[in-house]
Design an enzyme around this catalytic site. Sequence first.
Site, PDB file in Angstrom:
ATOM      1  N   GLY A   8       0.837  -1.207   0.000  1.00 49.01           N
ATOM      2  CA  GLY A   8       0.000   0.000   0.000  1.00 49.01           C
ATOM      3  C   GLY A   8       0.866   1.250   0.000  1.00 49.01           C
ATOM      4  O   GLY A   8       0.542   2.262   0.634  1.00 49.01           O
ATOM      5  N   GLN A  12      -1.938   7.211   1.556  1.00 50.98           N
ATOM      6  CA  GLN A  12      -1.606   8.342   2.427  1.00 50.98           C
ATOM      7  C   GLN A  12      -0.415   8.026   3.339  1.00 50.98           C
ATOM      8  O   GLN A  12       0.537   8.801   3.408  1.00 50.98           O
ATOM      9  CB  GLN A  12      -2.818   8.736   3.291  1.00 50.98           C
ATOM     10  CG  GLN A  12      -2.565   9.986   4.122  1.00 50.98           C
ATOM     11  CD  GLN A  12      -3.544  10.191   5.275  1.00 50.98           C
ATOM     12  OE1 GLN A  12      -4.252   9.268   5.686  1.00 50.98           O
ATOM     13  NE2 GLN A  12      -3.567  11.394   5.800  1.00 50.98           N
ATOM     14  N   TYR A 143     -15.484  -0.930   8.603  1.00 51.69           N
ATOM     15  CA  TYR A 143     -14.055  -0.652   8.796  1.00 51.69           C
ATOM     16  C   TYR A 143     -13.638  -0.994  10.235  1.00 51.69           C
ATOM     17  O   TYR A 143     -12.644  -1.682  10.469  1.00 51.69           O
ATOM     18  CB  TYR A 143     -13.809   0.825   8.485  1.00 51.69           C
ATOM     19  CG  TYR A 143     -12.413   1.338   8.717  1.00 51.69           C
ATOM     20  CD1 TYR A 143     -11.324   0.833   8.009  1.00 51.69           C
ATOM     21  CD2 TYR A 143     -12.174   2.368   9.636  1.00 51.69           C
ATOM     22  CE1 TYR A 143     -10.044   1.338   8.214  1.00 51.69           C
ATOM     23  CE2 TYR A 143     -10.905   2.871   9.840  1.00 51.69           C
ATOM     24  CZ  TYR A 143      -9.840   2.352   9.126  1.00 51.69           C
ATOM     25  OH  TYR A 143      -8.576   2.861   9.323  1.00 51.69           O
ATOM     26  N   LYS A 147     -11.078  -3.801  11.780  1.00 48.53           N
ATOM     27  CA  LYS A 147      -9.928  -3.458  12.628  1.00 48.53           C
ATOM     28  C   LYS A 147      -9.923  -4.317  13.899  1.00 48.53           C
ATOM     29  O   LYS A 147      -8.873  -4.821  14.310  1.00 48.53           O
ATOM     30  CB  LYS A 147      -9.925  -1.966  12.972  1.00 48.53           C
ATOM     31  CG  LYS A 147      -9.569  -1.080  11.782  1.00 48.53           C
ATOM     32  CD  LYS A 147      -8.168  -1.364  11.264  1.00 48.53           C
ATOM     33  CE  LYS A 147      -7.763  -0.530  10.074  1.00 48.53           C
ATOM     34  NZ  LYS A 147      -6.491  -0.939   9.471  1.00 48.53           N
ATOM     35  N   ILE A 173      -5.038  10.968  10.557  1.00 48.97           N
ATOM     36  CA  ILE A 173      -3.673  11.403  10.238  1.00 48.97           C
ATOM     37  C   ILE A 173      -3.739  12.579   9.265  1.00 48.97           C
ATOM     38  O   ILE A 173      -4.402  12.500   8.221  1.00 48.97           O
ATOM     39  CB  ILE A 173      -2.842  10.253   9.610  1.00 48.97           C
ATOM     40  CG1 ILE A 173      -2.828   9.029  10.530  1.00 48.97           C
ATOM     41  CG2 ILE A 173      -1.416  10.736   9.304  1.00 48.97           C
ATOM     42  CD1 ILE A 173      -2.253   9.239  11.916  1.00 48.97           C
TER      43      ILE A 173
HETATM   44  C1  AKB Z   1     -10.799   7.062   8.804  1.00 51.47           C
HETATM   45  O1  AKB Z   1     -11.254   8.195   8.998  1.00 51.47           O
HETATM   46  O2  AKB Z   1     -11.465   6.137   8.342  1.00 51.47           O
HETATM   47  C2  AKB Z   1      -9.356   6.801   9.174  1.00 51.47           C
HETATM   48  C3  AKB Z   1      -9.204   6.269  10.559  1.00 51.47           C
HETATM   49  C4  AKB Z   1      -9.533   7.107  11.736  1.00 51.47           C
HETATM   50  O3  AKB Z   1      -8.792   5.152  10.730  1.00 51.47           O
HETATM   51  N1  AKB Z   1      -8.598   7.995   9.024  1.00 51.47           N
END
Ligand code: AKB
Length: 314
Positions: A8, A12, A143, A147, A173
Amino acid sequence: MRRILVIGSAGQLGSEIVPELRTRYGKENVVTSDIKIPTHENAINSTPFVQLDILNKEALSKCISDFNIDTIFNMASILSASGEKSPLKAWDVNLNGLINVLEVSKENNIDSIIWPSSIAAFGPTTPQTNTPNETILSPTTMYGITKVTGELLAKYYYKNYSLDTRSMRLPGIISSKTYPEGGTTDYAVEIFYGAIREKEYTSFLDENTILPMMYVDDCIKCMIDLLEADPKKLRRRVYNVTSMSFSVGELAAEIKKHIPDFKIKFKPDFRQEIANSWPKTIDDSFAREDWGWNPHYDLEMMTKDMIEKLSKRL
Ligand code: AKB
């Protein structure tokens, strides 16, 4: 000397960590890979580069043996907002991709794996201020689900196969090299593009939304410090990390100090609900105690540096 593969590398985080890794470990010792060929300004310096889909386990395995890799940074990820639009794709890339990395690492005796988790591992039932390292992990986004599951998988491979997996739960970030894509904290980068180019920005989060954030220089230091941390001092596989928390309004006010005619409007969309489910401030004392995590940038320093760097680039 380590032989590092960055998966990757065009994204970013990948595009920002590669130059620092190459400075420290030597250009030839840092192999970059991505599903797409990088287009950012460092692309010209990106060899050795292998075009690679993290879902292609054989290609991943070949790359590891071709280049004698012993250390992997897995930065391939579908972020929170994109993950809500394509939940199965997020599951596939984030988890089947991670399983591939863990499996080929086991088969090829990889020494170290760095894989970022996220504040998205927390959910609406987690305490939102000073969120502890060990707490409720019950996210409501795909997401976030990937995680939490990824954290458990990485711990499983550590326990059962002695794979040295290390993760940090990254906040938003803020960086200037690539335009943000698919995240909920992206507003904190987009706002600088709006302020510099048009002197205005319409935020997709409301004025009072507070989220934990980190400037990219600290993020890179964080990942490399964790990679190099003494294994005997690490009491856990996954660490909370943070460096600042601010609201959208507070960031806009800080930008206004540099660009006085900057104007901000608010038009919250589906990302507001995601942001509302995440912590506002993070307790990262374990990271500070175990491996000396100590970020440098605060809101004021980060804003000044972002405006300087992005103004030059735009
Ligand atoms: C997102 O906003 O999905 C990411 C994160 C906080 O993992 N930047």
